[in-house]
Write an enzyme that holds these catalytic residues in place. Sequence first.
Site, PDB file in Angstrom:
ATOM      1  N   ARG A 179       0.817  -1.217   0.000  1.00 16.29           N
ATOM      2  CA  ARG A 179       0.000   0.000   0.000  1.00 16.29           C
ATOM      3  C   ARG A 179       0.856   1.275   0.000  1.00 16.29           C
ATOM      4  NH1 ARG A 179      -5.451  -1.776   3.326  1.00 16.29           N
ATOM      5  NH2 ARG A 179      -6.053  -3.360   1.773  1.00 16.29           N
ATOM      6  N   GLY A 234      19.192 -15.376   8.912  1.00 18.22           N
ATOM      7  CA  GLY A 234      19.578 -16.159   7.735  1.00 18.22           C
ATOM      8  C   GLY A 234      19.104 -15.499   6.449  1.00 18.22           C
ATOM      9  N   SER A 235      17.874 -15.037   6.451  1.00 14.93           N
ATOM     10  CA  SER A 235      17.318 -14.399   5.248  1.00 14.93           C
ATOM     11  C   SER A 235      18.086 -13.141   4.887  1.00 14.93           C
ATOM     12  CB  SER A 235      15.839 -14.048   5.476  1.00 14.93           C
ATOM     13  OG  SER A 235      15.134 -15.209   5.816  1.00 14.93           O
ATOM     14  N   ASP A 268      12.928 -14.852  16.735  1.00 19.60           N
ATOM     15  CA  ASP A 268      14.192 -15.060  17.463  1.00 19.60           C
ATOM     16  C   ASP A 268      14.807 -13.755  17.962  1.00 19.60           C
ATOM     17  OD1 ASP A 268      14.040 -17.765  16.982  1.00 19.60           O
ATOM     18  OD2 ASP A 268      15.150 -17.638  15.102  1.00 19.60           O
ATOM     19  N   ARG A 325       4.984 -28.546  41.807  1.00 23.46           N
ATOM     20  CA  ARG A 325       5.831 -29.144  40.768  1.00 23.46           C
ATOM     21  C   ARG A 325       6.805 -28.134  40.194  1.00 23.46           C
ATOM     22  NH1 ARG A 325       1.276 -32.422  37.404  1.00 23.46           N
ATOM     23  NH2 ARG A 325       1.255 -34.251  38.730  1.00 23.46           N
ATOM     24  N   GLY A 385      14.422 -21.223  19.987  1.00 24.06           N
ATOM     25  CA  GLY A 385      15.731 -20.571  20.084  1.00 24.06           C
ATOM     26  C   GLY A 385      16.813 -21.622  20.030  1.00 24.06           C
ATOM     27  N   ARG A 386      17.166 -22.038  18.804  1.00 22.55           N
ATOM     28  CA  ARG A 386      18.175 -23.100  18.653  1.00 22.55           C
ATOM     29  C   ARG A 386      19.571 -22.587  19.009  1.00 22.55           C
ATOM     30  NH1 ARG A 386      15.250 -24.930  13.876  1.00 22.55           N
ATOM     31  NH2 ARG A 386      16.373 -23.309  12.791  1.00 22.55           N
ATOM     32  N   LYS A 434       9.563 -21.928  48.290  1.00 23.51           N
ATOM     33  CA  LYS A 434       9.026 -22.063  46.926  1.00 23.51           C
ATOM     34  C   LYS A 434       8.978 -23.541  46.571  1.00 23.51           C
ATOM     35  CE  LYS A 434       9.879 -17.839  44.455  1.00 23.51           C
ATOM     36  NZ  LYS A 434       9.984 -17.353  43.092  1.00 23.51           N
TER      37      LYS A 434
HETATM   38  P1  ADP Z   1      15.675 -16.907   9.182  1.00 18.66           P
HETATM   39  O1  ADP Z   1      15.679 -15.881   8.116  1.00 18.66           O
HETATM   40  O2  ADP Z   1      14.344 -17.019   9.862  1.00 18.66           O
HETATM   41  O3  ADP Z   1      16.840 -16.723  10.150  1.00 18.66           O
HETATM   42  P2  ADP Z   1      17.066 -19.215   7.954  1.00 18.66           P
HETATM   43  O4  ADP Z   1      18.288 -19.061   8.799  1.00 18.66           O
HETATM   44  O5  ADP Z   1      16.516 -20.586   7.755  1.00 18.66           O
HETATM   45  O6  ADP Z   1      15.832 -18.353   8.509  1.00 18.66           O
HETATM   46  O7  ADP Z   1      17.366 -18.571   6.529  1.00 18.66           O
HETATM   47  C1  ADP Z   1      16.356 -18.537   5.543  1.00 18.66           C
HETATM   48  C2  ADP Z   1      16.925 -18.818   4.194  1.00 18.66           C
HETATM   49  O8  ADP Z   1      17.885 -17.820   3.847  1.00 18.66           O
HETATM   50  C3  ADP Z   1      17.690 -20.129   4.053  1.00 18.66           C
HETATM   51  O9  ADP Z   1      16.847 -21.239   3.894  1.00 18.66           O
HETATM   52  C4  ADP Z   1      18.498 -19.858   2.796  1.00 18.66           C
HETATM   53  O10 ADP Z   1      17.705 -20.012   1.645  1.00 18.66           O
HETATM   54  C5  ADP Z   1      18.829 -18.368   2.933  1.00 18.66           C
HETATM   55  N1  ADP Z   1      20.190 -18.166   3.454  1.00 18.66           N
HETATM   56  C6  ADP Z   1      20.614 -18.232   4.727  1.00 18.66           C
HETATM   57  N2  ADP Z   1      21.942 -17.997   4.819  1.00 18.66           N
HETATM   58  C7  ADP Z   1      22.383 -17.776   3.536  1.00 18.66           C
HETATM   59  C8  ADP Z   1      23.640 -17.460   2.939  1.00 18.66           C
HETATM   60  N3  ADP Z   1      24.747 -17.327   3.667  1.00 18.66           N
HETATM   61  N4  ADP Z   1      23.674 -17.304   1.583  1.00 18.66           N
HETATM   62  C9  ADP Z   1      22.554 -17.430   0.833  1.00 18.66           C
HETATM   63  N5  ADP Z   1      21.349 -17.723   1.349  1.00 18.66           N
HETATM   64  C10 ADP Z   1      21.247 -17.890   2.672  1.00 18.66           C
END
Ligand code: ADP
Length: 330
Positions: free
Chosen positions: A34, A113-114, A137, A172, A180-181, A223
């Site tokens: 939008r 990661g994204s 996270d 208990r 949170g891995r 407690k």
């Molecule tokens: P989030 O974004 O929730 O942290 P992920 O860590 O699973 O999730 O990352 C999402 C996606 O981003 C991955 O499945 C992959 O496709 C892409 N990705 C992550 N790290 C890299 C990287 N170093 N280079 C290219 N693509 C990446």
Amino acid sequence: MSHYARGRIVMNIAVVTSGGDAPGMNAAIRAVVRAASGQGLRVIGVEKGFLGLIENLFRPLTPRDVSGIINTGGSILKSSRCDLFKTPEGLEKASENLKSWKVDWVIALGGDGSMRGALSLSKVSGIPVTVIASSIDNDIAGIDETIGFDSAVNTAVEAIDKIRDTAVTYDRVFIVEVMGRNRGFLALEVALASGAEFAVIPEHRISIEEIGKRIRQMGEIGKKSSIIVKAEGAMGDPFQMASQLRRLTGYDLRVTVLGYIQRGGVPTARSRNLACLFGNHAVKLAIEGKKNRLVGLKDGKVVDLDIEESCSSIKKIDEDKYELVSILAV
Ligand code: ADP
């Protein structure tokens, strides 16, 4: 690249949701579509995350296509984890598809990661990206809060409030595992807000004997029930942890793994508002031509930071908050 036609900027923006879904992603998609449409820009939705960039799953999005989604969890565009996107071939294919759709700018919603994926894409394709921090996270360096974090915290706290009723009634100790891995931001926030006695997070190693000792100390001060909030990446299997603590303390221990209920559900007002603000800001960056920025909240303000910088730093856990959980557990 973008150009001007009859005094207006003409630009195609692709929007994609990637990685773990977070409540408020839909509100952010709506805001992007939008805000862009108000400026005469076109938005193309990419389905199934980065996989959709490779598989050419593109569809134009109009303001009407994003009606009625501000209050929904998940992503209307769907999401995925995509290992192929980490390879040169995957990135090349994605880049080809973006160019065939004449995309000038990519707005990616996702977590840590994204953000790394989006940066790689920009390097390979030459197409600028903006990342909207969206993740339960909350582990992205440089910013205080992502879209969805507040919703996940509230979901977990609501669940723990219910669990505490039984914990108190039966004297208990409950181990409640939250998502949170690798990082403990969610666990720590949830522990503090739910009045938990312990936060067990990957950033702080603590022995099972120490936890057992502290449970017994809690008993000595009256407690008889406690809540241990444990991040999934800390101390391994929660059921094993419970049986070890049962042996060490003689207490009745139970385990609840909250799992995917934390990722879904109606976004809180806070998550929705962040989504509106971040989405609008991302479109502004595209119009201004400010490339490769991460949009998030810092010190109460919407900010944009260099993606590369954020990728090369590690977000620190709030040590004071961690200490406070123990201080308030007496
Ligand atoms: P989030 O974004 O929730 O942290 P992920 O860590 O699973 O999730 O990352 C999402 C996606 O981003 C991955 O499945 C992959 O496709 C892409 N990705 C992550 N790290 C890299 C990287 N170093 N280079 C290219 N693509 C990446």
